[in-house]
Design a protein around this motif. Structure first.
Motif, PDB file in Angstrom:
ATOM      1  N   ASP A   9       0.865  -1.187   0.000  1.00 60.13           N
ATOM      2  CA  ASP A   9       0.000   0.000   0.000  1.00 60.13           C
ATOM      3  C   ASP A   9       0.900   1.235   0.000  1.00 60.13           C
ATOM      4  OD1 ASP A   9      -1.890   1.989   0.325  1.00 60.13           O
ATOM      5  OD2 ASP A   9      -3.121   0.814   1.702  1.00 60.13           O
ATOM      6  N   THR A  10       1.425   1.553  -1.173  1.00 58.58           N
ATOM      7  CA  THR A  10       2.394   2.631  -1.281  1.00 58.58           C
ATOM      8  C   THR A  10       1.794   4.006  -1.010  1.00 58.58           C
ATOM      9  OG1 THR A  10       2.011   2.643  -3.676  1.00 58.58           O
ATOM     10  CG2 THR A  10       3.893   1.376  -2.870  1.00 58.58           C
ATOM     11  N   ILE A  11       0.518   4.165  -1.295  1.00 57.59           N
ATOM     12  CA  ILE A  11      -0.130   5.462  -1.057  1.00 57.59           C
ATOM     13  C   ILE A  11      -0.166   5.768   0.441  1.00 57.59           C
ATOM     14  CG2 ILE A  11      -2.232   6.819  -1.330  1.00 57.59           C
ATOM     15  CD1 ILE A  11      -0.722   6.232  -3.935  1.00 57.59           C
ATOM     16  N   ARG A  12      -0.616   4.802   1.228  1.00 60.46           N
ATOM     17  CA  ARG A  12      -0.645   4.993   2.685  1.00 60.46           C
ATOM     18  C   ARG A  12       0.764   5.150   3.249  1.00 60.46           C
ATOM     19  NH1 ARG A  12      -5.081   1.091   5.699  1.00 60.46           N
ATOM     20  NH2 ARG A  12      -6.961   2.028   4.823  1.00 60.46           N
ATOM     21  N   ALA A  13       1.700   4.417   2.678  1.00 58.35           N
ATOM     22  CA  ALA A  13       3.085   4.508   3.148  1.00 58.35           C
ATOM     23  C   ALA A  13       3.640   5.908   2.918  1.00 58.35           C
ATOM     24  CB  ALA A  13       3.945   3.467   2.440  1.00 58.35           C
ATOM     25  N   ILE A  14       3.410   6.448   1.724  1.00 55.09           N
ATOM     26  CA  ILE A  14       3.886   7.797   1.413  1.00 55.09           C
ATOM     27  C   ILE A  14       3.232   8.821   2.340  1.00 55.09           C
ATOM     28  CG2 ILE A  14       3.841   9.640  -0.318  1.00 55.09           C
ATOM     29  CD1 ILE A  14       4.212   7.441  -2.445  1.00 55.09           C
ATOM     30  N   GLU A  15       1.945   8.663   2.581  1.00 55.11           N
ATOM     31  CA  GLU A  15       1.233   9.587   3.479  1.00 55.11           C
ATOM     32  C   GLU A  15       1.859   9.571   4.872  1.00 55.11           C
ATOM     33  OE1 GLU A  15      -2.791   8.276   3.315  1.00 55.11           O
ATOM     34  OE2 GLU A  15      -3.234   9.324   1.429  1.00 55.11           O
ATOM     35  N   ALA A  16       2.188   8.381   5.364  1.00 53.32           N
ATOM     36  CA  ALA A  16       2.795   8.267   6.697  1.00 53.32           C
ATOM     37  C   ALA A  16       4.179   8.913   6.721  1.00 53.32           C
ATOM     38  CB  ALA A  16       2.876   6.802   7.115  1.00 53.32           C
ATOM     39  N   TYR A  17       4.972   8.692   5.666  1.00 52.81           N
ATOM     40  CA  TYR A  17       6.291   9.316   5.592  1.00 52.81           C
ATOM     41  C   TYR A  17       6.179  10.835   5.503  1.00 52.81           C
ATOM     42  CZ  TYR A  17       9.022   5.014   5.014  1.00 52.81           C
ATOM     43  OH  TYR A  17       9.647   3.806   5.224  1.00 52.81           O
ATOM     44  N   GLU A  18       5.170  11.314   4.773  1.00 49.42           N
ATOM     45  CA  GLU A  18       4.978  12.768   4.672  1.00 49.42           C
ATOM     46  C   GLU A  18       4.694  13.373   6.046  1.00 49.42           C
ATOM     47  OE1 GLU A  18       1.890  13.084   1.743  1.00 49.42           O
ATOM     48  OE2 GLU A  18       3.326  13.569   0.138  1.00 49.42           O
ATOM     49  N   ARG A  19       3.851  12.699   6.817  1.00 48.61           N
ATOM     50  CA  ARG A  19       3.543  13.190   8.163  1.00 48.61           C
ATOM     51  C   ARG A  19       4.787  13.154   9.042  1.00 48.61           C
ATOM     52  NH1 ARG A  19      -1.331   9.740  10.278  1.00 48.61           N
ATOM     53  NH2 ARG A  19      -1.113  11.141  12.079  1.00 48.61           N
ATOM     54  N   ALA A  20       5.587  12.097   8.887  1.00 51.02           N
ATOM     55  CA  ALA A  20       6.827  12.001   9.660  1.00 51.02           C
ATOM     56  C   ALA A  20       7.795  13.115   9.276  1.00 51.02           C
ATOM     57  CB  ALA A  20       7.478  10.637   9.433  1.00 51.02           C
ATOM     58  N   SER A  21       7.834  13.450   7.985  1.00 49.43           N
ATOM     59  CA  SER A  21       8.770  14.481   7.521  1.00 49.43           C
ATOM     60  C   SER A  21       8.401  15.868   8.039  1.00 49.43           C
ATOM     61  CB  SER A  21       8.825  14.501   5.989  1.00 49.43           C
ATOM     62  OG  SER A  21       7.633  15.024   5.433  1.00 49.43           O
ATOM     63  N   LEU A  22       7.136  16.065   8.334  1.00 52.25           N
ATOM     64  CA  LEU A  22       6.714  17.347   8.910  1.00 52.25           C
ATOM     65  C   LEU A  22       7.208  17.490  10.348  1.00 52.25           C
ATOM     66  CD1 LEU A  22       3.031  17.555   7.589  1.00 52.25           C
ATOM     67  CD2 LEU A  22       5.008  18.872   6.781  1.00 52.25           C
ATOM     68  N   LEU A  23       7.339  16.350  11.037  1.00 53.58           N
ATOM     69  CA  LEU A  23       7.780  16.363  12.431  1.00 53.58           C
ATOM     70  C   LEU A  23       9.300  16.341  12.552  1.00 53.58           C
ATOM     71  CD1 LEU A  23       5.227  13.784  13.903  1.00 53.58           C
ATOM     72  CD2 LEU A  23       5.154  16.277  14.136  1.00 53.58           C
ATOM     73  N   ARG A  24       9.928  15.415  11.825  1.00 54.02           N
ATOM     74  CA  ARG A  24      11.392  15.250  11.899  1.00 54.02           C
ATOM     75  C   ARG A  24      11.924  14.980  10.490  1.00 54.02           C
ATOM     76  NH1 ARG A  24      13.320  14.107  17.246  1.00 54.02           N
ATOM     77  NH2 ARG A  24      15.375  13.922  16.292  1.00 54.02           N
ATOM     78  N   PRO A  25      12.053  16.012   9.671  1.00 54.10           N
ATOM     79  CA  PRO A  25      12.526  15.796   8.295  1.00 54.10           C
ATOM     80  C   PRO A  25      13.942  15.250   8.258  1.00 54.10           C
ATOM     81  CG  PRO A  25      12.510  18.132   8.828  1.00 54.10           C
ATOM     82  CD  PRO A  25      11.827  17.440   9.963  1.00 54.10           C
ATOM     83  N   SER A  26      14.198  14.375   7.294  1.00 54.43           N
ATOM     84  CA  SER A  26      15.544  13.811   7.137  1.00 54.43           C
ATOM     85  C   SER A  26      15.716  13.337   5.698  1.00 54.43           C
ATOM     86  CB  SER A  26      15.754  12.633   8.089  1.00 54.43           C
ATOM     87  OG  SER A  26      14.967  11.536   7.681  1.00 54.43           O
ATOM     88  N   PRO A  27      16.955  13.258   5.221  1.00 57.04           N
ATOM     89  CA  PRO A  27      17.198  12.755   3.860  1.00 57.04           C
ATOM     90  C   PRO A  27      16.648  11.347   3.650  1.00 57.04           C
ATOM     91  CG  PRO A  27      19.155  13.853   4.688  1.00 57.04           C
ATOM     92  CD  PRO A  27      18.205  13.737   5.848  1.00 57.04           C
ATOM     93  N   SER A  28      16.769  10.496   4.676  1.00 61.28           N
ATOM     94  CA  SER A  28      16.328   9.103   4.516  1.00 61.28           C
ATOM     95  C   SER A  28      14.825   9.009   4.279  1.00 61.28           C
ATOM     96  CB  SER A  28      16.728   8.273   5.736  1.00 61.28           C
ATOM     97  OG  SER A  28      16.072   8.738   6.897  1.00 61.28           O
ATOM     98  N   ILE A  29      14.050   9.865   4.939  1.00 55.36           N
ATOM     99  CA  ILE A  29      12.602   9.844   4.731  1.00 55.36           C
ATOM    100  C   ILE A  29      12.267  10.267   3.300  1.00 55.36           C
ATOM    101  CG2 ILE A  29      10.421  10.957   5.356  1.00 55.36           C
ATOM    102  CD1 ILE A  29      11.311  10.990   8.228  1.00 55.36           C
ATOM    103  N   TYR A  30      12.935  11.327   2.827  1.00 57.31           N
ATOM    104  CA  TYR A  30      12.681  11.782   1.456  1.00 57.31           C
ATOM    105  C   TYR A  30      13.096  10.708   0.448  1.00 57.31           C
ATOM    106  CZ  TYR A  30      11.162  16.503   2.534  1.00 57.31           C
ATOM    107  OH  TYR A  30      10.429  17.587   2.967  1.00 57.31           O
ATOM    108  N   ARG A  31      14.196  10.026   0.728  1.00 57.94           N
ATOM    109  CA  ARG A  31      14.630   8.950  -0.160  1.00 57.94           C
ATOM    110  C   ARG A  31      13.583   7.842  -0.218  1.00 57.94           C
ATOM    111  NH1 ARG A  31      16.945   4.040   0.859  1.00 57.94           N
ATOM    112  NH2 ARG A  31      18.187   3.136  -0.860  1.00 57.94           N
ATOM    113  N   ARG A  32      13.051   7.459   0.940  1.00 54.15           N
ATOM    114  CA  ARG A  32      12.037   6.396   0.961  1.00 54.15           C
ATOM    115  C   ARG A  32      10.794   6.802   0.196  1.00 54.15           C
ATOM    116  NH1 ARG A  32      13.168   5.657   7.274  1.00 54.15           N
ATOM    117  NH2 ARG A  32      15.009   4.324   7.153  1.00 54.15           N
ATOM    118  N   MET A  33      10.383   8.067   0.340  1.00 50.46           N
ATOM    119  CA  MET A  33       9.228   8.535  -0.415  1.00 50.46           C
ATOM    120  C   MET A  33       9.502   8.502  -1.913  1.00 50.46           C
ATOM    121  SD  MET A  33       7.413  11.605   1.764  1.00 50.46           S
ATOM    122  CE  MET A  33       8.870  12.630   2.046  1.00 50.46           C
ATOM    123  N   ALA A  34      10.709   8.894  -2.298  1.00 49.93           N
ATOM    124  CA  ALA A  34      11.077   8.882  -3.716  1.00 49.93           C
ATOM    125  C   ALA A  34      11.049   7.459  -4.276  1.00 49.93           C
ATOM    126  CB  ALA A  34      12.449   9.500  -3.903  1.00 49.93           C
TER     127      ALA A  34
END
Length: 201
Positions: free
Chosen positions: A124-149
């Motif tokens: 479920d990549t859509i839900r996964a991306i949504e969760a990473y987006e919320r995480a990036s708002l709290l604690r942004p990091s290169p690894s989170i952006y990489r996972r979303m990409a």
């Protein structure tokens, strides 16, 4: 205070799949007022031995003995449910974990990443991306952006992946992680474009 030492030792043994050695740690936790931790260790040991039924029983018992409010128990329970391929149970445990962690920025970000990992496991990549987006708002990091990409690429959305990587590069211009992914994406695009150019000739 021997508690931290036993926690670290049990984690190491669980990682090494030392089921028999874990039994000693389980007994220590059970005998020192940490029943839920003893039970989640019992679940991990049962999984190492291939006893999925017993593993589930230990997790359920742990939830009734304080595990519902213990972050360490819930994190391990979620990973056990991954091994049991019970994503619905993992999601329920994530909801309990969110209730305990949402008031702390760092813990909330970690929980959201764990949720993203759970959704990624079932595709479920859509839900996964949504969760990473919320995480990036709290604690942004290169690894989170990489996972979303990478998830965008999995969805066939190259432009979305490139947009996220470029956004990350603007924020962390010297990130090896991001620069490597941008190079890989450019190389992939060049390899795809080359056959098309040859066909046109």
């Amino acid at each position: 205070n021997l508690f931290p030492a036993h926690v670290y030792r049990s984690r190491a043994l669980a990682t090494l799949n030392g089921a028999d050695a874990l039994d000693q740690e389980i007994a220590w936790f059970m005998n020192h007022g940490h029943a839920s931790l003893g039970l989640i260790l019992s679940a991990q040991a049962a999984l190492v031995r291939g006893d999925k039924k017993r593993a589930r029983e230990h997790i359920e018992e742990g939830l009734t003995k304080g595990g519902k409010t213990k972050i360490s128990f819930l994190r391990q329970a979620i990973r056990c449910f991954w091994q049991l391929k019970d994503i619905d149970a993992a999601r329920r445990a994530l909801d309990l974990l969110w209730a305990q962690s949402r008031s702390d920025t760092a813990l909330a970000a970690e929980t959201l990443q764990l949720r993203a990992s759970t959704e990624t496991r079932i595709g479920d990549t859509i839900r996964a991306i949504e969760a990473y987006e919320r995480a990036s708002l709290l604690r942004p990091s290169p690894s989170i952006y990489r996972r979303m990409a990478l998830l965008e690429l999995k969805n066939g959305n190259r432009d979305g992946a490139l947009r996220r990587l470029r956004k990350a590069k603007a924020r962390w211009p010297h990130s090896t992680l991001i620069n490597q992914e941008l190079k890989a994406l450019a190389k992939s695009a060049a390899a795809t474009a080359k056959p098309k150019a040859q066909t046109k000739d």
